[in-house]
Design an enzyme around this catalytic site. Structure first.
Site, PDB file in Angstrom:
ATOM      1  N   LEU A  34      39.164  38.636  34.811  1.00 46.06           N
ATOM      2  CA  LEU A  34      40.268  39.285  35.506  1.00 46.06           C
ATOM      3  C   LEU A  34      41.083  40.104  34.511  1.00 46.06           C
ATOM      4  O   LEU A  34      41.701  39.541  33.600  1.00 46.06           O
ATOM      5  CB  LEU A  34      41.171  38.236  36.173  1.00 46.06           C
ATOM      6  CG  LEU A  34      40.464  37.228  37.086  1.00 46.06           C
ATOM      7  CD1 LEU A  34      41.418  36.131  37.510  1.00 46.06           C
ATOM      8  CD2 LEU A  34      39.876  37.926  38.291  1.00 46.06           C
ATOM      9  N   THR A  35      41.079  41.408  34.670  1.00 45.55           N
ATOM     10  CA  THR A  35      41.815  42.270  33.755  1.00 45.55           C
ATOM     11  C   THR A  35      43.310  41.982  33.839  1.00 45.55           C
ATOM     12  O   THR A  35      43.850  41.833  34.925  1.00 45.55           O
ATOM     13  CB  THR A  35      41.548  43.751  34.087  1.00 45.55           C
ATOM     14  OG1 THR A  35      40.140  43.969  34.095  1.00 45.55           O
ATOM     15  CG2 THR A  35      42.184  44.661  33.071  1.00 45.55           C
TER      16      THR A  35
ATOM     17  N   HIS B 110      29.406  41.496  44.049  1.00 49.54           N
ATOM     18  CA  HIS B 110      30.651  41.567  44.815  1.00 49.54           C
ATOM     19  C   HIS B 110      30.335  42.283  46.130  1.00 49.54           C
ATOM     20  O   HIS B 110      29.808  43.400  46.110  1.00 49.54           O
ATOM     21  CB  HIS B 110      31.712  42.335  44.021  1.00 49.54           C
ATOM     22  CG  HIS B 110      33.057  42.357  44.685  1.00 49.54           C
ATOM     23  ND1 HIS B 110      34.139  42.994  44.129  1.00 49.54           N
ATOM     24  CD2 HIS B 110      33.500  41.819  45.839  1.00 49.54           C
ATOM     25  CE1 HIS B 110      35.186  42.857  44.917  1.00 49.54           C
ATOM     26  NE2 HIS B 110      34.815  42.156  45.967  1.00 49.54           N
TER      27      HIS B 110
ATOM     28  N   ASN C  58      30.403  36.905  45.416  1.00 49.93           N
ATOM     29  CA  ASN C  58      31.817  37.082  45.108  1.00 49.93           C
ATOM     30  C   ASN C  58      32.491  37.855  46.228  1.00 49.93           C
ATOM     31  O   ASN C  58      31.974  38.857  46.688  1.00 49.93           O
ATOM     32  CB  ASN C  58      31.962  37.815  43.760  1.00 49.93           C
ATOM     33  CG  ASN C  58      33.394  38.215  43.460  1.00 49.93           C
ATOM     34  OD1 ASN C  58      33.643  39.338  43.036  1.00 49.93           O
ATOM     35  ND2 ASN C  58      34.323  37.337  43.675  1.00 49.93           N
ATOM     36  N   GLY C  59      33.661  37.355  46.668  1.00 50.47           N
ATOM     37  CA  GLY C  59      34.451  38.078  47.652  1.00 50.47           C
ATOM     38  C   GLY C  59      34.989  37.201  48.766  1.00 50.47           C
ATOM     39  O   GLY C  59      34.237  36.467  49.410  1.00 50.47           O
ATOM     40  N   ASP C  60      36.314  37.260  48.991  1.00 51.18           N
ATOM     41  CA  ASP C  60      36.977  36.622  50.141  1.00 51.18           C
ATOM     42  C   ASP C  60      36.820  35.108  50.175  1.00 51.18           C
ATOM     43  O   ASP C  60      36.591  34.533  51.241  1.00 51.18           O
ATOM     44  CB  ASP C  60      36.463  37.226  51.449  1.00 51.18           C
ATOM     45  CG  ASP C  60      36.874  38.670  51.630  1.00 51.18           C
ATOM     46  OD1 ASP C  60      37.684  39.146  50.820  1.00 51.18           O
ATOM     47  OD2 ASP C  60      36.378  39.330  52.554  1.00 51.18           O
TER      48      ASP C  60
ATOM     49  N   CYS D 115      33.255  47.803  37.979  1.00 50.70           N
ATOM     50  CA  CYS D 115      34.631  48.297  37.856  1.00 50.70           C
ATOM     51  C   CYS D 115      34.806  49.589  38.663  1.00 50.70           C
ATOM     52  O   CYS D 115      34.092  50.568  38.421  1.00 50.70           O
ATOM     53  CB  CYS D 115      34.991  48.530  36.391  1.00 50.70           C
ATOM     54  SG  CYS D 115      36.699  49.053  36.148  1.00 50.70           S
TER      55      CYS D 115
ATOM     56  N   LYS E 177      27.173  42.137  36.469  1.00 49.47           N
ATOM     57  CA  LYS E 177      28.022  42.067  37.665  1.00 49.47           C
ATOM     58  C   LYS E 177      28.035  43.432  38.331  1.00 49.47           C
ATOM     59  O   LYS E 177      28.358  44.432  37.689  1.00 49.47           O
ATOM     60  CB  LYS E 177      29.444  41.651  37.301  1.00 49.47           C
ATOM     61  CG  LYS E 177      30.346  41.400  38.514  1.00 49.47           C
ATOM     62  CD  LYS E 177      31.715  40.879  38.083  1.00 49.47           C
ATOM     63  CE  LYS E 177      32.546  40.475  39.295  1.00 49.47           C
ATOM     64  NZ  LYS E 177      32.960  41.620  40.126  1.00 49.47           N
TER      65      LYS E 177
ATOM     66  N   ARG F 259      39.822  38.084  41.608  1.00 49.45           N
ATOM     67  CA  ARG F 259      41.201  38.566  41.587  1.00 49.45           C
ATOM     68  C   ARG F 259      41.937  38.416  42.919  1.00 49.45           C
ATOM     69  O   ARG F 259      42.861  37.627  43.051  1.00 49.45           O
ATOM     70  CB  ARG F 259      41.203  40.051  41.177  1.00 49.45           C
ATOM     71  CG  ARG F 259      42.547  40.711  41.265  1.00 49.45           C
ATOM     72  CD  ARG F 259      42.448  42.167  40.887  1.00 49.45           C
ATOM     73  NE  ARG F 259      42.006  42.301  39.523  1.00 49.45           N
ATOM     74  CZ  ARG F 259      42.830  42.260  38.474  1.00 49.45           C
ATOM     75  NH1 ARG F 259      44.112  42.074  38.651  1.00 49.45           N
ATOM     76  NH2 ARG F 259      42.366  42.387  37.251  1.00 49.45           N
TER      77      ARG F 259
END
Length: 649
Positions: free
Chosen positions: A309-310, A462, A494-496, A393, A432, A518
């Site tokens: 996580l940036t 994602h 990845n997601g939700d 990204c 990723k 994130r």
């Protein structure tokens, strides 16, 4: 019964939790109207369009403001690049020389030209007041290395401003490295002077240049699979070694080679033979490379993976998630070119706490030369369990340079990067990606088989495209299709994922594991890892959540320091995290479970004042929470989150 209007919500917070009178409510409404017209008003996306149209018809000035409105709405989204940054000289005019803090003032490198103070008495007269009676560094390690500059110095200062040391406690930590992967001055100088050796990477890049010169299309690697490059031919080795012993090749059946074949040439052979390449378990790294089957295996099947996580995925935050049950952690995205230049700020993203048992780093780059060299650099200098390539990204700054999501459309460069990094790494390589670049055009199912062929050990998908960002839900049906295509290579989804029910549904899709990232899960409720492992909804109280924030500040003071600069850096990252944490809705207030990430809640009153304060999206309320933990902010303190749409004043 918890629903309130916006005016009632802020009036309650202004009154410190006590119901305000009608006169006070009217004043609040007037103040809100004035705030809407200010430059730091509520984001335009939340305003009612009908009111804007009514105002546009009044006069020409309102019409001009309406023309500027789309520009304001654009600025309210994405990264806030023009925000002001509080630098150390903004909140501490007179600083003490580090040589005095370390007890060697006579050895100051700058001598009489030093611009910092050397008189402790003069510094103490100008030093801000201490923030508390206990220092977390002194209580944990028995010694605070910041001495008189510590903002909690009264806990460990004796007569004459002498720094007190708890010798018994200090001995327990003596010789132990709590944080690894630090950048040494020697390595930094080698990188800055370009004296670091990239032997393996240069060999691979030379092979790329030759294949391109021989007619390879678009620089694509032709006829050089990783296994062909990693396992050298015995006949060529024998030619190089002359009439030496027979080349040892470990058989796949696992037979041990004869002892005499592993012995190095006898020293009696003469000094002329010392320049000859030798064979053996000690000196054969420059000849024999690890095969893919000999590399360390990344066994994280079914584990909970905290995404890189940036900004917010710093070391103190990862320690919080680790405490709540995260199995795999990964450092923030690091730009390979900055690492190769020896930038301290970029190398800080690679630091690893000793509690992170499975840890990886994520690299971002657009070209095979920089990415391959960076992979070899990290392989030789830091301790990681895997290296991840960021091909997801969506930020324009990265995408327009050919990195991030753009690599999904540059298959030749993508292949060269994966093959090159895999050839120089001794640890597994992961990738990723997103579903694609355009919203309705998915390409991940075409790329995943190629990634497996190129040598990657795992893929994380994602379930959104670059254009989609977070406007719609993640496509888990598509993730399930890609998981079947990726087999036998592991694929993480990845997601939700914001509850254990979401995690259960995700695991039923056939993925090898789930990544919690994130916008959902980790930043909104880091205790999600506990909920998933215990299969329950945790109605966590406001006091428990405040203890989590207190733990983060203690970890931050350990990591960034307990002096003024370290306190303000901890405050900055705490405020960035609060910009996401305020989106959490307590379980006890929900009409139906679980909470969905795309559901924007109305204004509501918590079960106590602290719970209501934590639900505020006003920056001033976040600053108030930080003052409860880190004392009052410096004069003229300003803060805006990295994503401007997260808050308003």
């Amino acid at each position: 019964r918890f629903l309130v209007s916006k005016e009632q919500f802020h009036a309650y917070l202004r009154a410190q939790g006590e119901p305000s009178s009608q006169d006070e409510e009217e004043k609040e409404e007037e103040e809100k109207k004035e705030e809407v017209s200010s430059c730091q008003s509520e984001p335009p996306a939340k305003r009612v369009k009908l009111e804007e149209l009514g105002q546009d018809r009044e006069n020409q000035k309102d019409a001009e403001a309406a023309e500027k409105e789309p520009m304001e709405r654009k600025r309210a989204r994405g990264q806030n690049k023009s925000r002001s940054c509080m630098k150390p000289n903004h909140y501490e005019q007179s600083r003490l020389c580090p040589s005095v803090t370390q007890g060697c003032a006579e050895k100051c490198y700058f001598g009489p030209q030093c611009r910092f103070l050397h008189d402790i008495g003069e510094y103490m007269t100008m030093k801000p007041a201490d923030l508390g009676h206990s220092c977390v560094l002194f209580e944990t390690f028995g010694k605070c290395i910041y001495g008189v500059t510590c903002r909690f110095a009264q806990a460990h200062l004796g007569d004459g401003y002498q720094n007190i040391i708890n010798t018994e406690l200090a001995k327990q930590w003596e010789g132990k490295s709590l944080v690894r992967n630090n950048l040494s001055k020697e390595l930094q100088n080698q990188l800055r002077k370009r004296k670091f050796s990239f032997k393996k990477a240069e060999e691979y890049l030379c092979g790329l240049a030759k294949s391109h010169g021989d007619g390879g299309k678009g620089g694509k690697v032709t006829g050089c699979s990783t296994e062909d490059q990693e396992v050298p031919n015995c006949t060529t080795l024998q030619e190089e070694l002359g009439d030496g012993p027979e080349c040892p090749v470990l058989r796949e059946q696992g037979e041990d080679p004869k002892p005499d074949t592993l012995q190095s040439p006898s020293p009696a052979a003469g000094e002329g033979a010392s320049s000859m390449k030798t064979v053996g378990p000690v000196t054969d790294e420059d000849i024999i490379k690890l095969r893919s089957c000999e590399k360390k295996v990344l066994d994280i099947q079914g584990k909970l993976y905290l995404a890189p996580l940036t900004t917010c995925g710093n070391l103190p935050f990862r320690r919080i998630c680790k405490h709540f049950g995260a199995d795999v952690t990964c450092g923030e995205m690091a730009v390979c070119t900055n690492l190769l230049q020896g930038q301290s700020s970029e190398w800080a993203l690679l630091k690893r706490h000793h509690s992170e048992d499975i840890f990886g780093v994520q690299l971002e780059g657009a070209f095979p030369d920089t990415m391959t060299k960076c992979a070899e650099l990290l392989n030789q200098t830091i301790e990681v369990d895997f290296v991840d390539i960021n091909v997801g990204c969506p930020i324009d700054l990265v995408y327009k340079k050919g990195g991030g999501c753009a690599l999904m459309t540059r298959s030749n460069k993508f292949e060269q990067i994966v093959r090159g990094m895999n050839s120089v790494l001794d640890v597994p390589l992961t990738v990723k990606i997103r579903t694609g670049v355009q919203e309705k055009i998915n390409v991940a199912h075409k790329i995943i088989p190629k990634i497996r062929e190129w040598g990657a050990s795992m893929v994380t998908l994602h379930g959104r495209s670059r254009e989609q960002r977070y406007t719609r839900g993640a496509d888990w049906d598509y993730i399930a299709e890609c998981a079947k295509i990726a087999s036998p290579m592991p694929l993480f989804g990845n997601g939700d994922i914001l509850s254990y029910e979401d995690a259960n549904r995700a695991m039923q899709m056939g993925v090898s594991g789930i990544m919690i990232a994130r916008q959902v899960g980790a930043l909104i409720k880091p205790w999600l890892f506990t909920e998933i492992k215990e299969q329950r909804h945790w109605d966590i109280s406001s006091s428990e959540r405040f203890e989590i924030l207190k733990g983060f500040t203690n970890y931050g003071l350990e990591h960034w320091g307990s002096d003024t600069q370290g306190v303000e850096k901890t405050r900055k990252f705490l405020l960035e995290w609060l910009s996401f944490l305020c989106r959490y809705i307590p379980v006890g207030l929900l009409e139906h479970l679980p909470q969905k990430i795309n559901e924007r809640p109305p204004y509501y009153m918590g079960r106590d004042y602290l719970e209501t304060l934590m639900a505020s999206q006003n920056v001033d309320d976040w600053i108030k929470i930080s003052e409860m933990l880190l004392g009052p902010v410096p004069n003229n303190f300003t803060f805006l989150p990295k994503h401007k749409a997260n808050s308003y004043r």
